[in-house]
Design an enzyme around this catalytic site. Structure first.
Site, PDB file in Angstrom:
ATOM      1  N   GLU A 247      10.793   1.458   1.300  1.00  0.00           N
ATOM      2  CA  GLU A 247       9.553   1.411   2.088  1.00  0.00           C
ATOM      3  C   GLU A 247       9.547   0.082   2.831  1.00  0.00           C
ATOM      4  O   GLU A 247      10.185  -0.878   2.388  1.00  0.00           O
ATOM      5  CB  GLU A 247       8.320   1.440   1.159  1.00  0.00           C
ATOM      6  CG  GLU A 247       8.130   2.747   0.434  1.00  0.00           C
ATOM      7  CD  GLU A 247       7.086   2.661  -0.677  1.00  0.00           C
ATOM      8  OE1 GLU A 247       6.503   1.581  -0.886  1.00  0.00           O
ATOM      9  OE2 GLU A 247       6.878   3.680  -1.349  1.00  0.00           O
ATOM     10  N   LYS A 249       8.252  -3.492   3.671  1.00  0.00           N
ATOM     11  CA  LYS A 249       7.461  -4.484   2.927  1.00  0.00           C
ATOM     12  C   LYS A 249       6.445  -5.057   3.916  1.00  0.00           C
ATOM     13  O   LYS A 249       6.787  -5.819   4.806  1.00  0.00           O
ATOM     14  CB  LYS A 249       8.367  -5.585   2.370  1.00  0.00           C
ATOM     15  CG  LYS A 249       7.622  -6.598   1.510  1.00  0.00           C
ATOM     16  CD  LYS A 249       8.582  -7.546   0.830  1.00  0.00           C
ATOM     17  CE  LYS A 249       7.920  -8.383  -0.253  1.00  0.00           C
ATOM     18  NZ  LYS A 249       6.731  -9.101   0.120  1.00  0.00           N
ATOM     19  N   ARG A 254      -2.217  -7.563  -1.236  1.00  0.00           N
ATOM     20  CA  ARG A 254      -2.221  -6.429  -2.164  1.00  0.00           C
ATOM     21  C   ARG A 254      -3.649  -6.030  -2.495  1.00  0.00           C
ATOM     22  O   ARG A 254      -4.521  -6.900  -2.628  1.00  0.00           O
ATOM     23  CB  ARG A 254      -1.512  -6.896  -3.445  1.00  0.00           C
ATOM     24  CG  ARG A 254      -1.191  -5.803  -4.427  1.00  0.00           C
ATOM     25  CD  ARG A 254       0.123  -5.175  -4.060  1.00  0.00           C
ATOM     26  NE  ARG A 254       0.519  -4.165  -5.031  1.00  0.00           N
ATOM     27  CZ  ARG A 254       1.418  -4.383  -5.983  1.00  0.00           C
ATOM     28  NH1 ARG A 254       1.973  -5.567  -6.113  1.00  0.00           N
ATOM     29  NH2 ARG A 254       1.756  -3.411  -6.810  1.00  0.00           N
ATOM     30  N   ARG A 269      -5.244  -8.926  -5.415  1.00  0.00           N
ATOM     31  CA  ARG A 269      -4.080  -9.054  -6.293  1.00  0.00           C
ATOM     32  C   ARG A 269      -4.403  -9.830  -7.565  1.00  0.00           C
ATOM     33  O   ARG A 269      -3.847  -9.585  -8.614  1.00  0.00           O
ATOM     34  CB  ARG A 269      -3.003  -9.749  -5.493  1.00  0.00           C
ATOM     35  CG  ARG A 269      -1.846 -10.119  -6.305  1.00  0.00           C
ATOM     36  CD  ARG A 269      -0.676 -10.282  -5.402  1.00  0.00           C
ATOM     37  NE  ARG A 269       0.413 -10.792  -6.169  1.00  0.00           N
ATOM     38  CZ  ARG A 269       1.665 -10.653  -5.823  1.00  0.00           C
ATOM     39  NH1 ARG A 269       1.970 -10.028  -4.732  1.00  0.00           N
ATOM     40  NH2 ARG A 269       2.609 -11.153  -6.563  1.00  0.00           N
ATOM     41  N   GLU A 298      -1.268  -2.209   0.241  1.00  0.00           N
ATOM     42  CA  GLU A 298      -1.306  -3.496   0.940  1.00  0.00           C
ATOM     43  C   GLU A 298      -2.267  -3.347   2.128  1.00  0.00           C
ATOM     44  O   GLU A 298      -2.228  -2.340   2.829  1.00  0.00           O
ATOM     45  CB  GLU A 298       0.120  -3.811   1.431  1.00  0.00           C
ATOM     46  CG  GLU A 298       0.301  -5.179   2.001  1.00  0.00           C
ATOM     47  CD  GLU A 298       0.752  -6.216   0.959  1.00  0.00           C
ATOM     48  OE1 GLU A 298       0.726  -5.930  -0.268  1.00  0.00           O
ATOM     49  OE2 GLU A 298       1.120  -7.318   1.392  1.00  0.00           O
ATOM     50  N   PHE A 337       0.734   2.682  -1.272  1.00  0.00           N
ATOM     51  CA  PHE A 337       2.078   3.051  -1.709  1.00  0.00           C
ATOM     52  C   PHE A 337       2.153   3.566  -3.142  1.00  0.00           C
ATOM     53  O   PHE A 337       3.218   3.896  -3.626  1.00  0.00           O
ATOM     54  CB  PHE A 337       3.105   1.942  -1.458  1.00  0.00           C
ATOM     55  CG  PHE A 337       2.695   0.561  -1.843  1.00  0.00           C
ATOM     56  CD1 PHE A 337       2.609   0.195  -3.165  1.00  0.00           C
ATOM     57  CD2 PHE A 337       2.417  -0.385  -0.857  1.00  0.00           C
ATOM     58  CE1 PHE A 337       2.260  -1.076  -3.525  1.00  0.00           C
ATOM     59  CE2 PHE A 337       2.056  -1.674  -1.212  1.00  0.00           C
ATOM     60  CZ  PHE A 337       1.964  -2.024  -2.553  1.00  0.00           C
ATOM     61  N   ARG A 408       7.268  -7.877 -13.672  1.00  0.00           N
ATOM     62  CA  ARG A 408       8.151  -8.171 -12.544  1.00  0.00           C
ATOM     63  C   ARG A 408       9.547  -7.696 -12.960  1.00  0.00           C
ATOM     64  O   ARG A 408      10.345  -8.466 -13.474  1.00  0.00           O
ATOM     65  CB  ARG A 408       8.137  -9.681 -12.284  1.00  0.00           C
ATOM     66  CG  ARG A 408       8.797 -10.092 -10.994  1.00  0.00           C
ATOM     67  CD  ARG A 408       8.701 -11.581 -10.786  1.00  0.00           C
ATOM     68  NE  ARG A 408       7.391 -12.041 -10.334  1.00  0.00           N
ATOM     69  CZ  ARG A 408       6.884 -11.825  -9.128  1.00  0.00           C
ATOM     70  NH1 ARG A 408       7.574 -11.146  -8.237  1.00  0.00           N
ATOM     71  NH2 ARG A 408       5.691 -12.281  -8.813  1.00  0.00           N
ATOM     72  N   LYS A 414      12.621  -6.388  -3.852  1.00  0.00           N
ATOM     73  CA  LYS A 414      12.324  -6.755  -2.464  1.00  0.00           C
ATOM     74  C   LYS A 414      13.587  -7.262  -1.803  1.00  0.00           C
ATOM     75  O   LYS A 414      14.358  -8.006  -2.412  1.00  0.00           O
ATOM     76  CB  LYS A 414      11.195  -7.791  -2.395  1.00  0.00           C
ATOM     77  CG  LYS A 414      11.376  -9.006  -3.236  1.00  0.00           C
ATOM     78  CD  LYS A 414      10.124  -9.885  -3.209  1.00  0.00           C
ATOM     79  CE  LYS A 414      10.135 -10.821  -4.402  1.00  0.00           C
ATOM     80  NZ  LYS A 414       8.901 -11.484  -4.662  1.00  0.00           N
TER      81      LYS A 414
HETATM   82  P1  AMP Z   1       6.033  -9.649  -5.274  1.00  0.00           P
HETATM   83  O1  AMP Z   1       4.543  -9.676  -5.267  1.00  0.00           O
HETATM   84  O2  AMP Z   1       6.643 -10.999  -5.263  1.00  0.00           O
HETATM   85  O3  AMP Z   1       6.560  -8.764  -6.325  1.00  0.00           O
HETATM   86  O4  AMP Z   1       6.434  -9.026  -3.860  1.00  0.00           O
HETATM   87  C1  AMP Z   1       6.068  -7.724  -3.557  1.00  0.00           C
HETATM   88  C2  AMP Z   1       4.761  -7.696  -2.781  1.00  0.00           C
HETATM   89  O5  AMP Z   1       4.985  -7.103  -1.530  1.00  0.00           O
HETATM   90  C3  AMP Z   1       3.734  -6.822  -3.420  1.00  0.00           C
HETATM   91  O6  AMP Z   1       2.977  -7.524  -4.366  1.00  0.00           O
HETATM   92  C4  AMP Z   1       2.893  -6.347  -2.269  1.00  0.00           C
HETATM   93  O7  AMP Z   1       1.803  -7.228  -2.050  1.00  0.00           O
HETATM   94  C5  AMP Z   1       3.807  -6.444  -1.090  1.00  0.00           C
HETATM   95  N1  AMP Z   1       4.218  -5.161  -0.514  1.00  0.00           N
HETATM   96  C6  AMP Z   1       4.262  -4.895   0.801  1.00  0.00           C
HETATM   97  N2  AMP Z   1       4.702  -3.658   1.017  1.00  0.00           N
HETATM   98  C7  AMP Z   1       4.961  -3.096  -0.186  1.00  0.00           C
HETATM   99  C8  AMP Z   1       5.445  -1.822  -0.603  1.00  0.00           C
HETATM  100  N3  AMP Z   1       5.775  -0.892   0.267  1.00  0.00           N
HETATM  101  N4  AMP Z   1       5.565  -1.615  -1.946  1.00  0.00           N
HETATM  102  C9  AMP Z   1       5.240  -2.562  -2.837  1.00  0.00           C
HETATM  103  N5  AMP Z   1       4.787  -3.780  -2.497  1.00  0.00           N
HETATM  104  C10 AMP Z   1       4.641  -4.057  -1.175  1.00  0.00           C
END
Ligand code: AMP
Length: 550
Positions: A247, A249, A254, A269, A298, A337, A408, A414
């Protein structure tokens, strides 16, 4: 009087603080848990972790260091400035307060030691005080607590008020301790915790046996922690899983949307209720879905049909007033998502593919597009297209994986261009110059030092747009603790992600390192002062950098 007294609790904290091994910590907590009655068990568990209210709860204490210093000054008969100096010298609020209280003339009228439940109800009263006199009422509550505290209680009361216990008890230790106390599989405790987001309640359920933990369901309007991701690669993911889901990003913020009948709430978040700041998001989601659901997604900002930088989203999320004016300036678009709950059913244990199917059945027009593929080139092309459209990168999801709140793990990956960054706490700033005279122009940032305290490691003055500086001023102006000349210091809570060219040895900061060419990247709205990088990480980066240079 029944139950555990606050001095017993403080002595336990002291013992935990005195041991370094994780197993000893777990054992001490596990031994204490069965001695507690049901009503005090959740409070005890939260206090150990430096939390007064459950993570899902909207209640906040609302006490900054300033108010705490005033309270301590009052009960010790000192000037606030002297309290601040002692704390700065000690490097730890708890121990400084302990030392100061040792000198206090005993003012307590209580013949009996307070129990943790009394401290908890005092703290609840402090949290509830609102309106014009709220600061005065909160201060009155703080004075009362310190007036009745022994020096050792003062150490842990001060840390509890600032919600940072520094005894090394985190969710992991507590989960293990609950499992050990009631001889239950720790994965069951963890699973129940993921759904309930409240280890206190999990502990009470654990006492009644495994079955009650197995039957735990997500509750509407009790936000659950967001599932998080790790850095990964397209090739690695396809090698491991063959078929993957990709998908875009999205570069926004969030959100978690809960809805039941006519009631709908949006959580950020960090699980704060941001519903009133985002009426357009609520409206859009209500329009897109008429079921009782919990959705994960998001929010991105749109102006003239184009995505706007992330700071615009942050501005809206933090907005309490003038929501209507802000709404006209920037439109907010939710992109969904995931789905965690639907019409009474908890869905987190279903694989991504099944959740996706449910999502598409119940929402209309807001779901994030997906690419399902086993071909590296195809996913690579999707990634390149996402970058050229101005997105941060892509998210890869393992089709068979469940939704694991707060984890995590390797099931969400990502993929984005690599830059070296650190997450640091904003502890001070200088006023800007010229046209930036009304906003802060440069910021002093801290990492955690070896003693666990915040210690400055760089200033950052580049990478900000005028708009971002205005937003940052908005976010920080009420957090100023001291001001002298052009400099201010803040009650630290805001975390910046900063890029840099290299880590260098520097005599300018006590930690012995500084950053070369630091550059602001973004506010980490998902991180608080407990999540910033430590000097250990900075040392490692320095070592790595020099190894690469050889
Ligand atoms: P992290 O928070 O460091 O795990 O990075 C992922 C973050 O990307 C998530 O917390 C979301 O805020 C953001 N995000 C953006 N697009 C997506 C997506 N398609 N699926 C999941 N997270 C996404």
């Amino acid at each position: 009087m029944n139950g555990i007294r606050f001095d017993q609790f403080s002595r336990l904290c002291e013992s935990i603080e005195g041991v370094s091994g994780r197993l000893d910590t777990i054992q001490m907590i596990a031994e204490a848990i069965p001695t507690l009655i049901d009503s005090e068990l959740p409070v005890f568990i939260r206090f150990l972790m430096g939390k007064v209210f459950p993570d899902w709860s909207e209640q906040v204490l609302g006490i900054g260091p300033n108010l705490l210093y005033e309270g301590v000054a009052y009960v010790t008969g000192l000037k606030k400035g002297d309290v601040v100096t002692t704390i700065a010298g000690e490097g730890d609020v708890g121990r400084a307060v302990e030392r100061l209280l040792a000198k206090k003339v005993q003012t307590s009228f209580f013949s009996e030691e307070p129990g943790i439940m009394e401290v908890y109800s005092d703290l609840t009263r402090i949290a509830l005080s609102g309106g014009v006199n709220s600061q005065r009422e909160k201060l009155r509550g703080i004075k009362k607590l310190f007036a009745n505290a022994t020096p050792l209680e003062g150490r842990y009361l001060a840390r509890l008020l600032l919600e940072d216990m520094r005894i090394g008890v985190g969710e992991g230790n507590v989960r293990e301790a609950i499992a050990q106390a009631f001889q239950i599989e720790s994965s069951l405790v963890e699973h129940a915790h993921q759904a309930l987001n409240d280890l206190g309640e999990v502990a009470v359920l654990a006492r009644t046996g495994e079955e009650s933990l197995k039957n735990v369901r997500i509750r509407l309007f009790h936000p659950v922690k967001m599932m998080l991701s790790q850095v990964g690669s397209i090739q690695g993911a396809i090698a491991d899983h063959k078929t993957i889901i990709a998908e875009v990003k999205y570069d926004g913020s969030r959100f978690q949307f809960h809805r039941e009948g006519k009631k709908a709430r949006v959580y950020s978040r960090r699980l704060e209720d941001v519903t009133t700041a985002l009426p357009d998001v609520v409206a859009r989601l209500n329009e897109a879905c008429s079921h009782d659901v919990i959705l994960d997604g998001e929010v991105i900002a749109i102006k003239d049909g184009k995505p706007m930088p992330f700071q615009n989203v942050l501005r809206r999320f933090r907005r309490k007033h003038d929501v209507a004016t802000m709404r006209d300036e920037v439109a907010m678009l939710p992109i969904v998502f995931d789905i965690l709950y639907c019409d009474g059913e908890t869905l987190i244990d279903l694989p991504v593919t099944a959740r996706r199917q449910r999502l598409l059945e119940v929402v209309n027009g807001v779901a994030a597009p997906q690419l399902v593929s086993a071909a590296t080139e195809e996913v690579e092309a999707f990634y390149q297209a996402a970058l050229s459209e101005g997105h941060e990168g892509i998210m890869i999801k393992v089709p068979s994986s469940c939704y694991t709140p707060g984890v995590r793990g390797k099931n969400w990956l990502k993929v984005k261009p690599q830059v070296d960054t650190l997450d640091l706490l904003v502890i001070g700033a200088d006023w800007g110059e010229g046209k930036r005279g009304r906003v802060f122009g440069s910021f002093l940032l801290a990492c955690r030092n070896d003693a666990g305290a915040f210690s400055p490691v760089t200033r950052v003055a580049t990478g900000f747009s005028d708009e971002e500086l205005a937003t940052l001023h908005d976010l920080l102006k009420d957090r100023v603790i001291t001001a002298s000349g052009r400099e201010v210091t803040f009650e630290g809570d805001l975390v910046f992600e900063v890029g840099y060219a290299e880590v260098q040895i520097s005599p300018n900061y006590a930690v012995g390192f500084a950053l070369r060419f630091p550059r602001f990247i973004r506010v980490r709205d998902d991180k608080g002062k407990g999540d910033i990088d430590s000097i250990g990480t900075i040392r490692e980066r320095y070592a790595l950098q020099n190894r690469n240079a050889i």
